[in-house]
Design a protein around this motif. Sequence first.
Motif, PDB file in Angstrom:
ATOM      1  N   ASN A  24      18.337  44.804  97.430  1.00 41.41           N
ATOM      2  CA  ASN A  24      17.532  46.009  97.197  1.00 41.41           C
ATOM      3  C   ASN A  24      18.368  47.271  97.410  1.00 41.41           C
ATOM      4  N   LYS A  25      19.213  47.248  98.423  1.00 47.52           N
ATOM      5  CA  LYS A  25      20.074  48.404  98.702  1.00 47.52           C
ATOM      6  C   LYS A  25      21.078  48.624  97.575  1.00 47.52           C
ATOM      7  N   LEU A  26      21.635  47.525  97.057  1.00 43.43           N
ATOM      8  CA  LEU A  26      22.577  47.634  95.955  1.00 43.43           C
ATOM      9  C   LEU A  26      21.893  48.180  94.707  1.00 43.43           C
ATOM     10  N   ALA A  27      20.702  47.691  94.445  1.00 43.71           N
ATOM     11  CA  ALA A  27      19.969  48.158  93.260  1.00 43.71           C
ATOM     12  C   ALA A  27      19.633  49.640  93.371  1.00 43.71           C
ATOM     13  N   ARG A  28      19.289  50.072  94.566  1.00 40.98           N
ATOM     14  CA  ARG A  28      18.969  51.498  94.779  1.00 40.98           C
ATOM     15  C   ARG A  28      20.200  52.352  94.523  1.00 40.98           C
ATOM     16  N   SER A  29      21.353  51.898  94.973  1.00 48.33           N
ATOM     17  CA  SER A  29      22.585  52.653  94.761  1.00 48.33           C
ATOM     18  C   SER A  29      22.930  52.741  93.284  1.00 48.33           C
ATOM     19  N   ARG A  30      22.772  51.639  92.571  1.00 47.75           N
ATOM     20  CA  ARG A  30      23.062  51.651  91.140  1.00 47.75           C
ATOM     21  C   ARG A  30      22.098  52.563  90.397  1.00 47.75           C
ATOM     22  N   ARG A  31      20.814  52.547  90.774  1.00 50.07           N
ATOM     23  CA  ARG A  31      19.835  53.424  90.116  1.00 50.07           C
ATOM     24  C   ARG A  31      20.166  54.890  90.343  1.00 50.07           C
ATOM     25  N   ALA A  32      20.775  55.190  91.494  1.00 45.05           N
ATOM     26  CA  ALA A  32      21.156  56.579  91.798  1.00 45.05           C
ATOM     27  C   ALA A  32      22.357  57.030  90.971  1.00 45.05           C
ATOM     28  N   GLY A  33      23.024  56.074  90.307  1.00 45.64           N
ATOM     29  CA  GLY A  33      24.155  56.430  89.451  1.00 45.64           C
ATOM     30  C   GLY A  33      25.515  56.126  90.045  1.00 45.64           C
ATOM     31  N   VAL A  34      25.567  55.366  91.121  1.00 45.98           N
ATOM     32  CA  VAL A  34      26.845  55.012  91.740  1.00 45.98           C
ATOM     33  C   VAL A  34      27.498  53.878  90.946  1.00 45.98           C
ATOM     34  N   VAL A  80      28.657  52.305 100.088  1.00 43.67           N
ATOM     35  CA  VAL A  80      29.667  51.444 100.711  1.00 43.67           C
ATOM     36  C   VAL A  80      29.366  49.976 100.419  1.00 43.67           C
ATOM     37  N   ASP A  81      28.105  49.574 100.574  1.00 49.41           N
ATOM     38  CA  ASP A  81      27.728  48.190 100.299  1.00 49.41           C
ATOM     39  C   ASP A  81      28.058  47.800  98.866  1.00 49.41           C
ATOM     40  N   LEU A  82      27.827  48.708  97.920  1.00 48.72           N
ATOM     41  CA  LEU A  82      28.100  48.406  96.522  1.00 48.72           C
ATOM     42  C   LEU A  82      29.604  48.239  96.301  1.00 48.72           C
ATOM     43  N   ALA A  83      30.426  49.117  96.887  1.00 49.00           N
ATOM     44  CA  ALA A  83      31.875  48.974  96.761  1.00 49.00           C
ATOM     45  C   ALA A  83      32.340  47.653  97.362  1.00 49.00           C
ATOM     46  N   PHE A  84      31.755  47.281  98.509  1.00 48.78           N
ATOM     47  CA  PHE A  84      32.120  46.031  99.173  1.00 48.78           C
ATOM     48  C   PHE A  84      31.779  44.829  98.300  1.00 48.78           C
ATOM     49  N   VAL A  85      30.594  44.810  97.723  1.00 53.17           N
ATOM     50  CA  VAL A  85      30.155  43.666  96.927  1.00 53.17           C
ATOM     51  C   VAL A  85      30.938  43.566  95.623  1.00 53.17           C
ATOM     52  N   VAL A  86      31.211  44.700  94.968  1.00 54.86           N
ATOM     53  CA  VAL A  86      32.017  44.650  93.746  1.00 54.86           C
ATOM     54  C   VAL A  86      33.396  44.078  94.042  1.00 54.86           C
ATOM     55  N   ALA A  87      34.002  44.485  95.169  1.00 60.00           N
ATOM     56  CA  ALA A  87      35.301  43.928  95.561  1.00 60.00           C
ATOM     57  C   ALA A  87      35.186  42.426  95.826  1.00 60.00           C
ATOM     58  N   LEU A  88      34.158  42.044  96.583  1.00 61.38           N
ATOM     59  CA  LEU A  88      33.951  40.629  96.909  1.00 61.38           C
ATOM     60  C   LEU A  88      33.828  39.796  95.636  1.00 61.38           C
ATOM     61  N   GLN A  89      33.054  40.278  94.688  1.00 61.45           N
ATOM     62  CA  GLN A  89      32.854  39.513  93.456  1.00 61.45           C
ATOM     63  C   GLN A  89      34.125  39.466  92.609  1.00 61.45           C
ATOM     64  N   ASP A  96      51.848  50.824  95.795  1.00 61.90           N
ATOM     65  CA  ASP A  96      52.712  49.694  95.460  1.00 61.90           C
ATOM     66  C   ASP A  96      51.941  48.370  95.451  1.00 61.90           C
ATOM     67  N   ARG A  97      50.622  48.455  95.480  1.00 66.42           N
ATOM     68  CA  ARG A  97      49.717  47.312  95.355  1.00 66.42           C
ATOM     69  C   ARG A  97      49.840  46.301  96.497  1.00 66.42           C
ATOM     70  N   VAL A  98      50.369  46.723  97.621  1.00 63.72           N
ATOM     71  CA  VAL A  98      50.307  45.870  98.808  1.00 63.72           C
ATOM     72  C   VAL A  98      48.859  45.747  99.245  1.00 63.72           C
ATOM     73  N   ARG A  99      48.138  46.842  99.164  1.00 61.82           N
ATOM     74  CA  ARG A  99      46.734  46.869  99.540  1.00 61.82           C
ATOM     75  C   ARG A  99      45.882  47.159  98.305  1.00 61.82           C
ATOM     76  N   ARG A 100      44.560  47.002  98.442  1.00 60.47           N
ATOM     77  CA  ARG A 100      43.650  47.266  97.326  1.00 60.47           C
ATOM     78  C   ARG A 100      42.564  48.219  97.791  1.00 60.47           C
ATOM     79  N   LEU A 101      42.097  49.043  96.859  1.00 57.86           N
ATOM     80  CA  LEU A 101      41.206  50.144  97.193  1.00 57.86           C
ATOM     81  C   LEU A 101      40.099  50.228  96.148  1.00 57.86           C
ATOM     82  N   PHE A 102      38.836  50.118  96.603  1.00 60.18           N
ATOM     83  CA  PHE A 102      37.676  50.188  95.725  1.00 60.18           C
ATOM     84  C   PHE A 102      36.906  51.473  96.023  1.00 60.18           C
ATOM     85  N   LEU A 103      36.628  52.246  94.964  1.00 58.75           N
ATOM     86  CA  LEU A 103      35.995  53.557  95.091  1.00 58.75           C
ATOM     87  C   LEU A 103      34.571  53.518  94.580  1.00 58.75           C
ATOM     88  N   ALA A 104      33.650  54.060  95.357  1.00 62.67           N
ATOM     89  CA  ALA A 104      32.286  54.288  94.886  1.00 62.67           C
ATOM     90  C   ALA A 104      32.240  55.692  94.291  1.00 62.67           C
TER      91      ALA A 104
END
Length: 331
Positions: free
Chosen positions: A126-136, A231-240, A185-193
């Motif tokens: 539900n939290k993810l859906a709310r974030s997406r509806r807000a335009g994130v 933040v939750d949406l960025a986390f889940v997109v990275a996880l997937q 240098d791609r040692v780390r990865r970064l996901f942006l909301a």
Amino acid sequence: METMTALAVLRRHAQHSSAALALNRDTRHFTVSGLDGFIAYRPAGRRHAVQLGSVYADPEDRKRLLGAFHGWAQQEGRRLCAVQLTPDDLDLYTEFGYQLSQLGAAYSIDLEAFTLRGRRFEKVRNKLARSRRAGVTVVEAGRDVPYDAALAARLDALDARWLADKGRHVKQIEFLVGERAGHEDRVRRLFLAMYDGEPVAYVSYSPAFGQEGGWLYDITRREPDAPPGAVDLAFVVALQRFQAEGVRWLHLGLTPFRELSARHEPAGGGHRGTNRLIGFIAEHGDWIYPARSQAEFKEKWQPRVTPEYVGFYPSVSLRTVWRLLRLTRAV
């Protein structure tokens, strides 16, 4: 030791889920000529040194490397503290005479079995859906969008606003967390909301090595007025994305002062005074370390829990504990 050389050593020898923290800019690497490995540490004042994580070397060389590190500390007149020791480290550090206690717990998600389906993740969905509806929306820097100087400057400004929102007396925790540097240098990865074309939150990941290799959830930052769930949406997109890449493990790192239990004590029991201090901070110490809020985010993903430890040599002292807290910027 240069970052890429240290990274190669970790890829060969590290089994610790947070070993990539050894790549932080100000962390030093103790080495011995002829041994393929190092110990990550930082001086803490003139009379202390704090080791981070395990001894990163071939199992047959770890005792020799740790012994040489002790010899260096003795010559320097430094007392030693080792943080984020794993259960597999305890026999070696007991042999060297460390006073050991559980510090907290590390959390990990088995991506092979993980799914957001089911009632236990209904609130998260539900939290993810709310974030997406807000335009994130979520993008990965360096892959979906370029990681350049302009983006780095925008994220620096985001960091400053995030920290200011915590209050003027709050400092950014260091040493036990990673850094945003290194994404170029791609040692780390970064996901942006992203919201209205601007980054409003980000989640950073560092590589994890060994038998449970994958990625380590590292840094989270958000604008004070970011849409809920960014933040939750960025986390889940990275996880997937990690799941789609065939990654098995997503590690969430250590949260100090959580999951403390007598069943996790080292053989022979933990150091009584240190146990009492850690227990007191666990109950009353949110002003020292934000363990509660960290754990709430991690625990909602139903992760596996593994105890981690702190060790002191030759003995525990209030000054050594103080130096550890100062090093992490907890005080």
